[in-house]
Write a protein that holds these residues in place. Structure first.
Motif, PDB file in Angstrom:
ATOM      1  N   ARG A   5       0.841  -1.200   0.000  1.00  0.00           N
ATOM      2  CA  ARG A   5       0.000   0.000   0.000  1.00  0.00           C
ATOM      3  C   ARG A   5       0.880   1.255   0.000  1.00  0.00           C
ATOM      4  NH1 ARG A   5      -2.866  -3.068  -1.530  1.00  0.00           N
ATOM      5  NH2 ARG A   5      -4.802  -3.925  -0.695  1.00  0.00           N
ATOM      6  N   ARG A   6       1.972   1.201   0.754  1.00  0.00           N
ATOM      7  CA  ARG A   6       2.893   2.336   0.770  1.00  0.00           C
ATOM      8  C   ARG A   6       3.485   2.549  -0.626  1.00  0.00           C
ATOM      9  NH1 ARG A   6       6.958   0.537   3.917  1.00  0.00           N
ATOM     10  NH2 ARG A   6       5.575   0.596   5.706  1.00  0.00           N
ATOM     11  N   GLY A   7       3.814   1.451  -1.299  1.00  0.00           N
ATOM     12  CA  GLY A   7       4.333   1.549  -2.658  1.00  0.00           C
ATOM     13  C   GLY A   7       3.324   2.160  -3.603  1.00  0.00           C
ATOM     14  N   ASP A   8       2.060   1.766  -3.464  1.00  0.00           N
ATOM     15  CA  ASP A   8       1.000   2.331  -4.318  1.00  0.00           C
ATOM     16  C   ASP A   8       0.884   3.838  -4.115  1.00  0.00           C
ATOM     17  OD1 ASP A   8       0.516  -0.197  -5.228  1.00  0.00           O
ATOM     18  OD2 ASP A   8      -1.300  -0.521  -4.034  1.00  0.00           O
ATOM     19  N   LEU A   9       1.009   4.290  -2.860  1.00  0.00           N
ATOM     20  CA  LEU A   9       0.919   5.726  -2.579  1.00  0.00           C
ATOM     21  C   LEU A   9       2.088   6.486  -3.197  1.00  0.00           C
ATOM     22  CD1 LEU A   9      -0.297   5.784   1.154  1.00  0.00           C
ATOM     23  CD2 LEU A   9      -1.590   6.420  -0.894  1.00  0.00           C
ATOM     24  N   PHE A  10       3.277   5.882  -3.182  1.00  0.00           N
ATOM     25  CA  PHE A  10       4.427   6.517  -3.821  1.00  0.00           C
ATOM     26  C   PHE A  10       4.218   6.623  -5.331  1.00  0.00           C
ATOM     27  CE2 PHE A  10       7.015   5.578   0.043  1.00  0.00           C
ATOM     28  CZ  PHE A  10       7.600   6.826   0.178  1.00  0.00           C
ATOM     29  N   ILE A  11       3.689   5.565  -5.958  1.00  0.00           N
ATOM     30  CA  ILE A  11       3.419   5.588  -7.396  1.00  0.00           C
ATOM     31  C   ILE A  11       2.365   6.643  -7.717  1.00  0.00           C
ATOM     32  CG2 ILE A  11       2.485   4.279  -9.343  1.00  0.00           C
ATOM     33  CD1 ILE A  11       5.245   3.403  -8.689  1.00  0.00           C
ATOM     34  N   LEU A  12       1.319   6.719  -6.880  1.00  0.00           N
ATOM     35  CA  LEU A  12       0.284   7.731  -7.077  1.00  0.00           C
ATOM     36  C   LEU A  12       0.877   9.134  -6.975  1.00  0.00           C
ATOM     37  CD1 LEU A  12      -2.727   8.392  -7.457  1.00  0.00           C
ATOM     38  CD2 LEU A  12      -2.975   8.295  -4.966  1.00  0.00           C
ATOM     39  N   SER A  13       1.762   9.336  -6.006  1.00  0.00           N
ATOM     40  CA  SER A  13       2.428  10.636  -5.861  1.00  0.00           C
ATOM     41  C   SER A  13       3.258  10.958  -7.101  1.00  0.00           C
ATOM     42  CB  SER A  13       3.328  10.632  -4.619  1.00  0.00           C
ATOM     43  OG  SER A  13       2.573  10.415  -3.446  1.00  0.00           O
ATOM     44  N   ALA A  14       3.909   9.928  -7.664  1.00  0.00           N
ATOM     45  CA  ALA A  14       4.712  10.134  -8.869  1.00  0.00           C
ATOM     46  C   ALA A  14       3.847  10.576 -10.042  1.00  0.00           C
ATOM     47  CB  ALA A  14       5.474   8.853  -9.224  1.00  0.00           C
ATOM     48  N   THR A  15       2.646   9.989 -10.177  1.00  0.00           N
ATOM     49  CA  THR A  15       1.760  10.391 -11.283  1.00  0.00           C
ATOM     50  C   THR A  15       1.273  11.825 -11.100  1.00  0.00           C
ATOM     51  OG1 THR A  15      -0.278   9.568 -10.232  1.00  0.00           O
ATOM     52  CG2 THR A  15       0.985   8.008 -11.565  1.00  0.00           C
ATOM     53  N   LEU A  16       0.995  12.214  -9.860  1.00  0.00           N
ATOM     54  CA  LEU A  16       0.563  13.592  -9.594  1.00  0.00           C
ATOM     55  C   LEU A  16       1.687  14.587  -9.895  1.00  0.00           C
ATOM     56  CD1 LEU A  16      -1.397  12.980  -6.267  1.00  0.00           C
ATOM     57  CD2 LEU A  16      -2.386  13.698  -8.453  1.00  0.00           C
ATOM     58  N   LEU A  17       2.915  14.231  -9.511  1.00  0.00           N
ATOM     59  CA  LEU A  17       4.054  15.104  -9.784  1.00  0.00           C
ATOM     60  C   LEU A  17       4.322  15.193 -11.292  1.00  0.00           C
ATOM     61  CD1 LEU A  17       6.463  13.996  -6.913  1.00  0.00           C
ATOM     62  CD2 LEU A  17       5.368  16.227  -7.154  1.00  0.00           C
ATOM     63  N   SER A 220      13.245  15.439  -9.965  1.00  0.00           N
ATOM     64  CA  SER A 220      13.988  14.731  -8.921  1.00  0.00           C
ATOM     65  C   SER A 220      13.068  13.988  -7.952  1.00  0.00           C
ATOM     66  CB  SER A 220      14.877  15.720  -8.162  1.00  0.00           C
ATOM     67  OG  SER A 220      15.777  16.347  -9.042  1.00  0.00           O
ATOM     68  N   LEU A 221      12.109  14.706  -7.334  1.00  0.00           N
ATOM     69  CA  LEU A 221      11.219  14.062  -6.365  1.00  0.00           C
ATOM     70  C   LEU A 221      10.343  13.007  -7.033  1.00  0.00           C
ATOM     71  CD1 LEU A 221      10.192  13.876  -3.491  1.00  0.00           C
ATOM     72  CD2 LEU A 221       8.582  15.717  -3.984  1.00  0.00           C
ATOM     73  N   ARG A 222       9.914  13.282  -8.254  1.00  0.00           N
ATOM     74  CA  ARG A 222       9.114  12.294  -8.982  1.00  0.00           C
ATOM     75  C   ARG A 222       9.905  11.004  -9.184  1.00  0.00           C
ATOM     76  NH1 ARG A 222       7.927  12.570 -15.438  1.00  0.00           N
ATOM     77  NH2 ARG A 222       6.993  10.502 -15.664  1.00  0.00           N
TER      78      ARG A 222
END
Length: 300
Positions: A5-17, A220-222
């Motif tokens: 679930r933590r990984g999914d949230l990181f991927i979601l954050s990457a798509t938003l960025l 970078s953050l993405r």
């Protein structure tokens, strides 16, 4: 929280960025030359990554580094088309969906170059994607506008990059590979900018703010979020979540640029999204069955 679930949230954050990166880029090039902007954005992002992969780069054979740099030239071509398309477009939502077609351009290029025949899902998804592209671009009649043509060329070059990079990425550390390719892309764009572009004498502070957001957040953050997410998230889950990027980009474009979205464009976006989902259906189904098997096994 479970690691997946933590990984999914990181991927979601990457798509938003990534979606925000479209906005940052379009705003930045309103005051900066396009190629110069891309050049400094990617070169600075590479320098930010360098401390984390310097030792790995020194241990990597020179031949592998040269091959990574060669693939970086394909990335350079992709970014040239992409940034020029953004500079000629009024919004960014339509372009994001056209760019998402790169996933469906990968199989025919692999067939043409590497003799790998596309699977059945590709042939089912292709007519849906073509219908979606037609609806998305029909406002220009039977011809493509300049920005639409450039986005298509960017999508095609991105598919070429995916094909080449996927066959090479396993031979070199991912962060080192990214650092080399970002460096090549940045340097080539700066050379182009120095030869053909004119830099304004005065650049507004807000333009530098958009530029900083592009480097620090959208690049970078993405990359950190995407790499971390792929480490923990299931592959099928990650692929599904990353399909949300054009949707976020459309929402940003409608809100920020008041990009018109007539009903035919909406249907076009929906058809392209359905084509991508149908193409991924085999992987998603395999992932679902594996999860079901694990659940059943766990209950025994």
């Amino acid at each position: 929280m479970l690691p997946e679930r933590r990984g999914d949230l990181f991927i979601l954050s990457a798509t938003l960025l990534a979606s925000a990166g479209w906005l940052f880029s379009k705003e930045a090039i309103s005051g900066l030359p396009p190629a110069g902007f891309v050049g400094w954005r990617f070169l600075l992002a590479a320098l930010l990554l360098l401390p984390f992969c310097y030792r790995t780069l020194r241990q990597t054979p020179t031949g592998l580094l040269l091959k990574a740099a060669a693939i970086g030239l394909v990335m350079t071509l992709n970014l040239i088309f992409w940034i020029q398309a953004i500079s000629h477009s009024e919004g960014i939502g339509e372009g994001a969906f056209i760019m998402s077609l790169a996933m469906l351009m990968v199989p025919p290029l692999a067939w043409l170059i590497f003799r790998e025949k596309p699977n059945r899902q590709f042939w089912l998804a292709l007519p849906i994607a073509i219908a979606g592209l037609f609806l998305l671009t029909m406002g220009s009649g039977l011809s493509l506008s300049l920005s639409q043509l450039l986005f298509l060329l960017a999508s095609l070059s991105l598919a070429m990059y995916f094909n080449l990079n996927s066959r090479f990425a396993r031979r070199i550390d991912p962060m080192a590979l990214t650092c080399v390719q970002l460096t090549v892309t940045g340097v080539m764009h700066l050379i182009y900018s120095g030869l053909f572009e004119h830099w304004p004498e005065v650049i507004e502070p807000e333009i530098w703010g958009w530029f900083a957001a592009s480097v620090l957040l959208a690049t970078s953050l993405r990359f950190v979020c995407q790499s971390t997410g792929q480490k923990y998230s299931n592959v099928a889950n990650a692929a599904l979540i990353m399909m949300l990027e054009p949707i976020w980009t459309v929402l940003i474009s409608v809100f920020w640029y008041q990009e018109p979205m007539p009903i035919e464009k909406v249907f076009g976006c929906v058809l392209i999204l359905l084509a991508l989902l149908s193409y991924r259906s085999r992987n998603l189904l395999a992932w679902y069955r594996s999860r079901q098997a694990l659940n059943v096994g766990g209950k025994r």
